[in-house]
Design a protein around this motif. Structure first.
Motif, PDB file in Angstrom:
ATOM      1  N   ASP A   1       6.420   5.278  -8.872  1.00  0.00           N
ATOM      2  CA  ASP A   1       7.031   6.048  -7.772  1.00  0.00           C
ATOM      3  C   ASP A   1       8.548   5.957  -7.856  1.00  0.00           C
ATOM      4  O   ASP A   1       9.102   4.916  -8.212  1.00  0.00           O
ATOM      5  CB  ASP A   1       6.604   5.471  -6.410  1.00  0.00           C
ATOM      6  CG  ASP A   1       5.206   5.901  -5.995  1.00  0.00           C
ATOM      7  OD1 ASP A   1       4.589   6.707  -6.719  1.00  0.00           O
ATOM      8  OD2 ASP A   1       4.728   5.415  -4.947  1.00  0.00           O
ATOM      9  N   VAL A   2       9.200   7.042  -7.507  1.00  0.00           N
ATOM     10  CA  VAL A   2      10.659   7.013  -7.390  1.00  0.00           C
ATOM     11  C   VAL A   2      10.985   6.823  -5.909  1.00  0.00           C
ATOM     12  O   VAL A   2      10.554   7.621  -5.061  1.00  0.00           O
ATOM     13  CB  VAL A   2      11.306   8.294  -7.938  1.00  0.00           C
ATOM     14  CG1 VAL A   2      12.824   8.280  -7.698  1.00  0.00           C
ATOM     15  CG2 VAL A   2      11.027   8.417  -9.429  1.00  0.00           C
TER      16      VAL A   2
ATOM     17  N   THR B   1       0.828  -1.214   0.000  1.00  0.00           N
ATOM     18  CA  THR B   1       0.000   0.000   0.000  1.00  0.00           C
ATOM     19  C   THR B   1       0.858   1.257   0.000  1.00  0.00           C
ATOM     20  O   THR B   1       0.387   2.337  -0.321  1.00  0.00           O
ATOM     21  CB  THR B   1      -0.899   0.037   1.258  1.00  0.00           C
ATOM     22  OG1 THR B   1      -0.057  -0.091   2.411  1.00  0.00           O
ATOM     23  CG2 THR B   1      -1.908  -1.102   1.254  1.00  0.00           C
ATOM     24  N   LYS B   2       2.128   1.095   0.363  1.00  0.00           N
ATOM     25  CA  LYS B   2       2.992   2.264   0.550  1.00  0.00           C
ATOM     26  C   LYS B   2       3.429   2.884  -0.780  1.00  0.00           C
ATOM     27  O   LYS B   2       3.652   4.088  -0.847  1.00  0.00           O
ATOM     28  CB  LYS B   2       4.220   1.827   1.362  1.00  0.00           C
ATOM     29  CG  LYS B   2       5.153   2.962   1.801  1.00  0.00           C
ATOM     30  CD  LYS B   2       6.281   2.470   2.700  1.00  0.00           C
ATOM     31  CE  LYS B   2       7.225   3.598   3.063  1.00  0.00           C
ATOM     32  NZ  LYS B   2       8.403   3.124   3.796  1.00  0.00           N
TER      33      LYS B   2
ATOM     34  N   ARG C   1       9.941   7.128  -0.192  1.00  0.00           N
ATOM     35  CA  ARG C   1       9.544   7.925  -1.366  1.00  0.00           C
ATOM     36  C   ARG C   1      10.509   9.097  -1.482  1.00  0.00           C
ATOM     37  O   ARG C   1      10.743   9.818  -0.501  1.00  0.00           O
ATOM     38  CB  ARG C   1       8.112   8.420  -1.122  1.00  0.00           C
ATOM     39  CG  ARG C   1       7.499   9.207  -2.230  1.00  0.00           C
ATOM     40  CD  ARG C   1       6.847   8.266  -3.262  1.00  0.00           C
ATOM     41  NE  ARG C   1       6.271   9.029  -4.352  1.00  0.00           N
ATOM     42  CZ  ARG C   1       5.027   9.504  -4.331  1.00  0.00           C
ATOM     43  NH1 ARG C   1       4.246   9.267  -3.305  1.00  0.00           N
ATOM     44  NH2 ARG C   1       4.563  10.190  -5.370  1.00  0.00           N
ATOM     45  N   VAL C   2      11.051   9.306  -2.686  1.00  0.00           N
ATOM     46  CA  VAL C   2      11.981  10.428  -2.903  1.00  0.00           C
ATOM     47  C   VAL C   2      11.173  11.679  -3.236  1.00  0.00           C
ATOM     48  O   VAL C   2      10.387  11.664  -4.190  1.00  0.00           O
ATOM     49  CB  VAL C   2      12.966  10.110  -4.047  1.00  0.00           C
ATOM     50  CG1 VAL C   2      13.875  11.305  -4.317  1.00  0.00           C
ATOM     51  CG2 VAL C   2      13.792   8.865  -3.713  1.00  0.00           C
TER      52      VAL C   2
ATOM     53  N   LEU D   1      14.767  12.552   6.816  1.00  0.00           N
ATOM     54  CA  LEU D   1      16.052  13.017   6.271  1.00  0.00           C
ATOM     55  C   LEU D   1      15.908  13.485   4.826  1.00  0.00           C
ATOM     56  O   LEU D   1      16.446  14.536   4.441  1.00  0.00           O
ATOM     57  CB  LEU D   1      17.067  11.878   6.365  1.00  0.00           C
ATOM     58  CG  LEU D   1      18.427  12.156   5.732  1.00  0.00           C
ATOM     59  CD1 LEU D   1      19.123  13.330   6.426  1.00  0.00           C
ATOM     60  CD2 LEU D   1      19.310  10.909   5.796  1.00  0.00           C
ATOM     61  N   LEU D   2      15.175  12.718   4.015  1.00  0.00           N
ATOM     62  CA  LEU D   2      14.965  13.138   2.624  1.00  0.00           C
ATOM     63  C   LEU D   2      14.260  14.490   2.587  1.00  0.00           C
ATOM     64  O   LEU D   2      14.606  15.367   1.791  1.00  0.00           O
ATOM     65  CB  LEU D   2      14.145  12.075   1.877  1.00  0.00           C
ATOM     66  CG  LEU D   2      14.859  10.739   1.629  1.00  0.00           C
ATOM     67  CD1 LEU D   2      13.888   9.701   1.081  1.00  0.00           C
ATOM     68  CD2 LEU D   2      16.038  10.907   0.663  1.00  0.00           C
ATOM     69  N   LYS D   3      13.309  14.689   3.485  1.00  0.00           N
ATOM     70  CA  LYS D   3      12.585  15.967   3.551  1.00  0.00           C
ATOM     71  C   LYS D   3      13.526  17.097   3.988  1.00  0.00           C
ATOM     72  O   LYS D   3      13.464  18.213   3.460  1.00  0.00           O
ATOM     73  CB  LYS D   3      11.417  15.817   4.533  1.00  0.00           C
ATOM     74  CG  LYS D   3      10.465  17.005   4.558  1.00  0.00           C
ATOM     75  CD  LYS D   3       9.227  16.684   5.391  1.00  0.00           C
ATOM     76  CE  LYS D   3       8.218  17.825   5.393  1.00  0.00           C
ATOM     77  NZ  LYS D   3       8.759  19.146   5.712  1.00  0.00           N
TER      78      LYS D   3
END
Lengths: 374, 374
Positions: free
Chosen positions: A93-94, A87-88, A155-156, A322-324
């Protein structure tokens, strides 16, 4: 229901057969891990190169568990297949994958955003036994495709370059997690020391700065990385081999010192501990060869109430944070791009083995390496 | 204005001239430390014997700084003199003194109930340079009288036996402080391991139990102290040399393990670390000989997010809390009384040097040893 775009029957990658050939990876084809209901398959776009990749193929971390071992665990790619329970993520999606590809999912640690410390043992992204998947030995990201438990793919963000996202998933996460767990999310009152200005250290400086640290002090043996460290966000630089009085002139200074050096031997733990504030923590994330140990004098721990901690990678919650952080602050890890190929993989392994990397290699051009040949 | 009862010009004690004579203390007379305005003088009633006393006179902790060194830092006595600035105590109070006799009193640590970690260095109760007092080398409690900064004397509750109060001030405080700082004041959800069932360990078991620990697990090499440990309050006992699988059968168990062993060598730190819960702490308070170090494998710290900490004695706030805990719970440290004399001091030193103590010696009958002779 499994949904997919074209997924090849066999995946391709650059694999090593044994430790003697650590810098002679060859193009190999291999069976993918069986698709579990919660798995996704990604087509790799970029894979950054972690020091652990080199430690693994040289046998420093223990045996090589298959004769076509493909390493790489700082992977970005496009989702091309999703298992029926996923579901994620969705097709297209990258996503980014780090050093962990599975865990039990059921223990207290897995259920409390501590899946990296799964009580039943984690499954590494490569060279790791996946009991749930028929005893498959996992394969990494120097490859055309990677298949993992969807939980372990982040998710990137759209505004983050895929080549910049890759090194964050292991190197970046490995330093982000101990910083936020041991020093907190708001560092404006904190003095943070970063030991070892390599791949991990460079990102640790950026992260500590982005979290608002009052002071970020870079430690290296020589002055050679001084200019870079200031550009990364350090406010002070200490060359421990050149300033022999550094410990005495920095007593009672640090709220946290993060050891990012890739070796154990020769690190003067006692001096670092002496420079901690009361209750300050010396946290090590470095994974030196298995036979290297830390030696410390108990007296130093007693007289300053010192704390030493270890930290291994980070949780997926922290990976998302961290990506955010990088996307929101328009930050970029310092990378050198190398197109993936036998020659490219040989080059990065040789250069990493002698420490010739500023500060992270990212393997690129996967389309060219694989699509034309298979 | 200094107020006093009869204070002799010289104090008397049982002193050692050099390390070779560590077990041949002789009756000596010595000049007291100059009386500072904040000082009190006490007439000693009892002094318990700490392992550090033996380490000091044998030279294990470094040089012996005077040729009539009187050790002893678990002291109870009656206040017979108060300097003009003393407000904490008055003549006739029964007070207890531990391993620290002074500090700067001005730094952040001193002002935040962390005076045991004074930034300018603490002054030990014996064998320690007191710069504020003309470079006097301090003398301990195997003596007729002791003079210290009044801050470092705790008031002994009326319902606590003076012989029971003595060992709490160093041994008890040394284990109480790390328990409350690292595991908290309410241990009802906590599993606490105590390593080394000697003087410190025996009090640590009592304290962890009194603070309500869910489980108190005593660790010793053999089963010889099993019965005692259960009487002290342990709920489980592990003999590490007899149960070679103890670590594997206790993974992910402990919130805190307190190392009270008086030696560094031979302690299997790696196994203890493996039995910690995530975020659990292995805290060492043992002060082994200066040349002994701790060796740990960093991998063990990484895979469990382990934390190792050191702790040195405790604050006077904590000393007050601890005396109250023992008084309120009607607890008594396990002690063996020995009348103070040359023979008595020789005996306790010889027995401590071979570990023949269950669990703390308390020197008694000071009136008889000193008053009749001077």
């Amino acid at each position: 229901m499994t949904t997919s775009r074209t997924v090849p029957e066999k995946f391709s990658g650059f694999g090593v057969d044994k430790a003697e050939n650590w810098n002679k990876a060859r193009l190999v084809r291999f069976d993918p891990k069986p698709l579990m209901p919660y798995d996704i398959t990604i087509k790799v776009i970029a894979c950054a190169v972690c020091g652990s990749d080199c430690h693994t193929v040289t046998g420093n971390f223990g045996p090589i568990n298959r004769d076509d071992l493909v390493v790489g665990h700082e992977i970005v790619g496009e989702v091309i297949e999703v298992g029926p329970e996923v579901t994620k993520h969705k097709l297209g999606d990258v996503v980014a994958i780090g050093a962990q590809s599975d865990s039990c999912g059921e223990c207290n640690r897995c259920k409390s955003n501590n899946e990296q410390y799964c009580q039943k043992g984690t499954v590494g992204t490569y060279n790791s036994l996946s009991k749930k998947c028929g005893g498959y030995i996992t394969q990494g990201g120097y490859a055309s495709h990677v298949r993992v438990n969807s939980h372990f793919a982040a998710r990137v963000p759209a505004n983050l370059d895929v080549h910049h996202a890759a090194p964050l998933l292991c190197g970046g996460l490995t330093v982000y997690s101990p910083i936020v767990r041991h020093a907190g999310y708001d560092l404006k009152e904190k003095v943070i020391g970063i030991v070892g200005i390599g791949g991990l250290g460079s990102m640790a400086i950026q992260i500590a700065k982005a979290l608002g640290a009052k002071e970020v002090v870079a430690f290296s043996r020589s002055s050679s990385k001084k200019e870079d460290a200031f550009k990364m966000g350090a406010s002070k630089y200490i060359a421990t081999k050149e300033d022999t009085e550094w410990a005495n002139s920095n007593l009672d200074t640090f709220d946290m010192i993060l050891n990012c050096a890739s070796f154990g031997k020769g690190v003067d733990y006692d001096s670092f501990i002496r420079t901690l504030k009361l209750g300050g923590k010396y946290v090590t994330v470095s994974a030196p060869p298995a036979d290297e140990s830390i030696t410390i004098a108990p007296f130093n721990l007693l007289i300053g109430g010192g704390i030493i901690a270890g930290s291994g990678i980070g949780s997926m919650k922290e990976a998302d944070e961290l990506l955010k952080l990088y996307a929101d602050n328009n930050l970029a890890p310092w990378i050198e791009k190398v197109p993936i190929s036998e020659e490219g993989v040989h080059k990065v392994m040789n250069r990493i083995s002698v420490g010739d990397v500023r500060y992270r290699f990212v393997l690129t051009d996967f389309d060219q390496a694989f699509d034309s040949k298979w």
